[in-house]
Write a protein that holds these residues in place. Structure first.
Motif, PDB file in Angstrom:
ATOM      1  N   ILE A  68       0.706  -1.251   0.361  1.00  0.00           N
ATOM      2  CA  ILE A  68       0.131  -0.121  -0.036  1.00  0.00           C
ATOM      3  C   ILE A  68       0.654   1.177  -0.138  1.00  0.00           C
ATOM      4  CG2 ILE A  68      -0.416   0.034   2.200  1.00  0.00           C
ATOM      5  CD1 ILE A  68      -2.790   0.886  -0.244  1.00  0.00           C
ATOM      6  N   VAL A  69       2.238   1.021   0.520  1.00  0.00           N
ATOM      7  CA  VAL A  69       3.240   2.632   0.722  1.00  0.00           C
ATOM      8  C   VAL A  69       3.109   2.550  -0.756  1.00  0.00           C
ATOM      9  CG1 VAL A  69       5.066   3.139   1.393  1.00  0.00           C
ATOM     10  CG2 VAL A  69       3.853   1.857   3.035  1.00  0.00           C
ATOM     11  N   PHE A  70       3.945   1.540  -1.475  1.00  0.00           N
ATOM     12  CA  PHE A  70       4.738   1.645  -3.255  1.00  0.00           C
ATOM     13  C   PHE A  70       3.421   1.965  -4.002  1.00  0.00           C
ATOM     14  CE2 PHE A  70       7.713  -0.728  -5.926  1.00  0.00           C
ATOM     15  CZ  PHE A  70       8.102   0.320  -5.827  1.00  0.00           C
ATOM     16  N   ILE A  71       1.916   1.463  -3.651  1.00  0.00           N
ATOM     17  CA  ILE A  71       0.950   2.205  -4.635  1.00  0.00           C
ATOM     18  C   ILE A  71       0.742   3.153  -4.484  1.00  0.00           C
ATOM     19  CG2 ILE A  71      -1.437   1.639  -4.578  1.00  0.00           C
ATOM     20  CD1 ILE A  71      -1.452  -1.048  -3.839  1.00  0.00           C
ATOM     21  N   ALA A  72       0.608   3.596  -3.242  1.00  0.00           N
ATOM     22  CA  ALA A  72       0.522   5.708  -2.963  1.00  0.00           C
ATOM     23  C   ALA A  72       1.220   6.158  -3.666  1.00  0.00           C
ATOM     24  CB  ALA A  72       0.070   5.358  -1.276  1.00  0.00           C
ATOM     25  N   GLY A  73       2.643   6.129  -3.539  1.00  0.00           N
ATOM     26  CA  GLY A  73       3.740   6.752  -4.271  1.00  0.00           C
ATOM     27  C   GLY A  73       3.557   6.507  -5.429  1.00  0.00           C
ATOM     28  N   GLN A  74       3.860   5.779  -6.089  1.00  0.00           N
ATOM     29  CA  GLN A  74       3.677   5.766  -7.153  1.00  0.00           C
ATOM     30  C   GLN A  74       1.847   6.385  -8.267  1.00  0.00           C
ATOM     31  OE1 GLN A  74       6.104   5.278  -9.550  1.00  0.00           O
ATOM     32  NE2 GLN A  74       7.504   4.731  -7.527  1.00  0.00           N
ATOM     33  N   ALA A  75       0.942   6.054  -7.215  1.00  0.00           N
ATOM     34  CA  ALA A  75      -0.302   7.010  -7.837  1.00  0.00           C
ATOM     35  C   ALA A  75      -0.123   8.273  -7.701  1.00  0.00           C
ATOM     36  CB  ALA A  75      -1.376   5.762  -7.326  1.00  0.00           C
ATOM     37  N   PHE A  76       0.676   8.894  -6.869  1.00  0.00           N
ATOM     38  CA  PHE A  76       0.573  10.250  -6.243  1.00  0.00           C
ATOM     39  C   PHE A  76       1.195  10.210  -7.427  1.00  0.00           C
ATOM     40  CE2 PHE A  76       2.175  14.109  -4.832  1.00  0.00           C
ATOM     41  CZ  PHE A  76       1.043  14.662  -3.987  1.00  0.00           C
ATOM     42  N   GLY A  77       3.247  10.484  -7.439  1.00  0.00           N
ATOM     43  CA  GLY A  77       3.916  10.247  -8.623  1.00  0.00           C
ATOM     44  C   GLY A  77       2.837  11.200 -10.135  1.00  0.00           C
ATOM     45  N   ILE A  78       2.468  10.116 -10.520  1.00  0.00           N
ATOM     46  CA  ILE A  78       1.667   9.952 -11.957  1.00  0.00           C
ATOM     47  C   ILE A  78       0.805  10.958 -12.067  1.00  0.00           C
ATOM     48  CG2 ILE A  78      -0.219   8.929 -12.898  1.00  0.00           C
ATOM     49  CD1 ILE A  78       0.588   5.804 -11.952  1.00  0.00           C
ATOM     50  N   LEU A  79       0.154  11.493 -10.683  1.00  0.00           N
ATOM     51  CA  LEU A  79      -0.372  12.578 -11.367  1.00  0.00           C
ATOM     52  C   LEU A  79      -0.161  13.986 -11.776  1.00  0.00           C
ATOM     53  CD1 LEU A  79      -3.441  12.304  -7.770  1.00  0.00           C
ATOM     54  CD2 LEU A  79      -3.760  12.020 -10.617  1.00  0.00           C
ATOM     55  N   ILE A  80       1.482  14.029 -10.644  1.00  0.00           N
ATOM     56  CA  ILE A  80       2.194  15.139 -10.323  1.00  0.00           C
ATOM     57  C   ILE A  80       3.099  15.130 -12.113  1.00  0.00           C
ATOM     58  CG2 ILE A  80       4.593  16.244  -9.996  1.00  0.00           C
ATOM     59  CD1 ILE A  80       3.515  14.876  -7.033  1.00  0.00           C
ATOM     60  N   TYR A  81       3.293  14.218 -12.560  1.00  0.00           N
ATOM     61  CA  TYR A  81       3.997  13.657 -13.892  1.00  0.00           C
ATOM     62  C   TYR A  81       2.671  14.013 -14.965  1.00  0.00           C
ATOM     63  CZ  TYR A  81       7.472  11.074 -11.539  1.00  0.00           C
ATOM     64  OH  TYR A  81       7.624  10.151  -9.746  1.00  0.00           O
ATOM     65  N   LEU A  82       2.212  13.895 -14.723  1.00  0.00           N
ATOM     66  CA  LEU A  82       0.523  14.377 -16.194  1.00  0.00           C
ATOM     67  C   LEU A  82       0.396  15.904 -15.634  1.00  0.00           C
ATOM     68  CD1 LEU A  82      -2.011  11.123 -15.318  1.00  0.00           C
ATOM     69  CD2 LEU A  82      -0.762  11.903 -17.196  1.00  0.00           C
ATOM     70  N   ARG A  83       0.258  16.087 -14.670  1.00  0.00           N
ATOM     71  CA  ARG A  83       0.524  17.880 -14.833  1.00  0.00           C
ATOM     72  C   ARG A  83       1.819  18.529 -15.317  1.00  0.00           C
ATOM     73  NH1 ARG A  83      -3.628  21.623 -14.054  1.00  0.00           N
ATOM     74  NH2 ARG A  83      -2.777  23.260 -12.783  1.00  0.00           N
ATOM     75  N   ASN A  84       2.535  18.304 -15.541  1.00  0.00           N
ATOM     76  CA  ASN A  84       3.871  18.571 -15.944  1.00  0.00           C
ATOM     77  C   ASN A  84       3.537  19.182 -17.303  1.00  0.00           C
ATOM     78  OD1 ASN A  84       6.075  19.434 -14.045  1.00  0.00           O
ATOM     79  ND2 ASN A  84       5.473  17.307 -13.510  1.00  0.00           N
ATOM     80  N   LEU A  85       3.034  17.636 -18.031  1.00  0.00           N
ATOM     81  CA  LEU A  85       2.718  16.747 -19.475  1.00  0.00           C
ATOM     82  C   LEU A  85       2.063  18.319 -19.478  1.00  0.00           C
ATOM     83  CD1 LEU A  85       3.648  13.793 -19.754  1.00  0.00           C
ATOM     84  CD2 LEU A  85       4.988  15.432 -20.853  1.00  0.00           C
ATOM     85  N   TYR A  86       0.410  18.608 -19.167  1.00  0.00           N
ATOM     86  CA  TYR A  86      -0.423  19.819 -19.041  1.00  0.00           C
ATOM     87  C   TYR A  86       0.461  21.087 -19.724  1.00  0.00           C
ATOM     88  CZ  TYR A  86      -4.120  22.538 -18.240  1.00  0.00           C
ATOM     89  OH  TYR A  86      -5.134  23.876 -18.620  1.00  0.00           O
ATOM     90  N   PHE A  87       1.350  21.458 -18.554  1.00  0.00           N
ATOM     91  CA  PHE A  87       2.032  22.258 -18.386  1.00  0.00           C
ATOM     92  C   PHE A  87       2.760  22.466 -19.670  1.00  0.00           C
ATOM     93  CE2 PHE A  87       1.679  22.655 -13.615  1.00  0.00           C
ATOM     94  CZ  PHE A  87       0.981  23.609 -13.700  1.00  0.00           C
ATOM     95  N   ILE A  88       3.644  21.875 -20.158  1.00  0.00           N
ATOM     96  CA  ILE A  88       4.181  21.533 -21.345  1.00  0.00           C
ATOM     97  C   ILE A  88       3.415  22.039 -22.459  1.00  0.00           C
ATOM     98  CG2 ILE A  88       5.956  20.527 -22.908  1.00  0.00           C
ATOM     99  CD1 ILE A  88       7.263  19.053 -20.416  1.00  0.00           C
ATOM    100  N   SER A  89       2.243  21.302 -22.236  1.00  0.00           N
ATOM    101  CA  SER A  89       1.646  21.242 -24.007  1.00  0.00           C
ATOM    102  C   SER A  89       0.655  22.194 -23.337  1.00  0.00           C
ATOM    103  CB  SER A  89       0.249  19.903 -24.062  1.00  0.00           C
ATOM    104  OG  SER A  89      -0.516  20.100 -22.629  1.00  0.00           O
TER     105      SER A  89
END
Length: 96
Positions: A68-89
């Motif tokens: 669950i710790v690893f799941i939470a960390g990876q799931a949250f990270g994906i949101l940040i990476y998607l947000r950065n791609l949004y800013f780039i586009s």
């Protein structure tokens, strides 16, 4: 040897985990090469795509491991990476 006692499913789970770690490592490698060529610290768009790919594969691994710790960390990270791609586009559409 440690691997000889593993089931096929356990080996598959390990392969998924190592694939995710490799993708995650490649983002830093790409960023390093990109910065070296420009002689300054920069983050290419590929960094964010590799971040998402690595996180998704590691999320699958974490789910298979029921960590669950690893799941939470990876799931949250994906949101940040998607947000950065949004800013780039968004930036690219404003400059065209």
């Amino acid at each position: 040897m440690i691997l000889e006692n593993l089931t096929k499913k356990e080996i598959l789970v390990l392969a998924i985990g190592f694939t995710g770690q490799f993708l995650f490592f490649m983002r830093f490698f790409i960023q390093w090469i990109y910065s070296e060529r420009r002689k300054k610290s920069m983050i290419p768009t590929a960094f964010w795509y590799l971040s998402i790919a690595g996180s998704l594969v590691l999320l699958i691994y974490a789910i298979l491991r029921r960590d669950i710790v690893f799941i939470a960390g990876q799931a949250f990270g994906i949101l940040i990476y998607l947000r950065n791609l949004y800013f780039i586009s968004k930036e690219k559409t404003h400059h065209t």
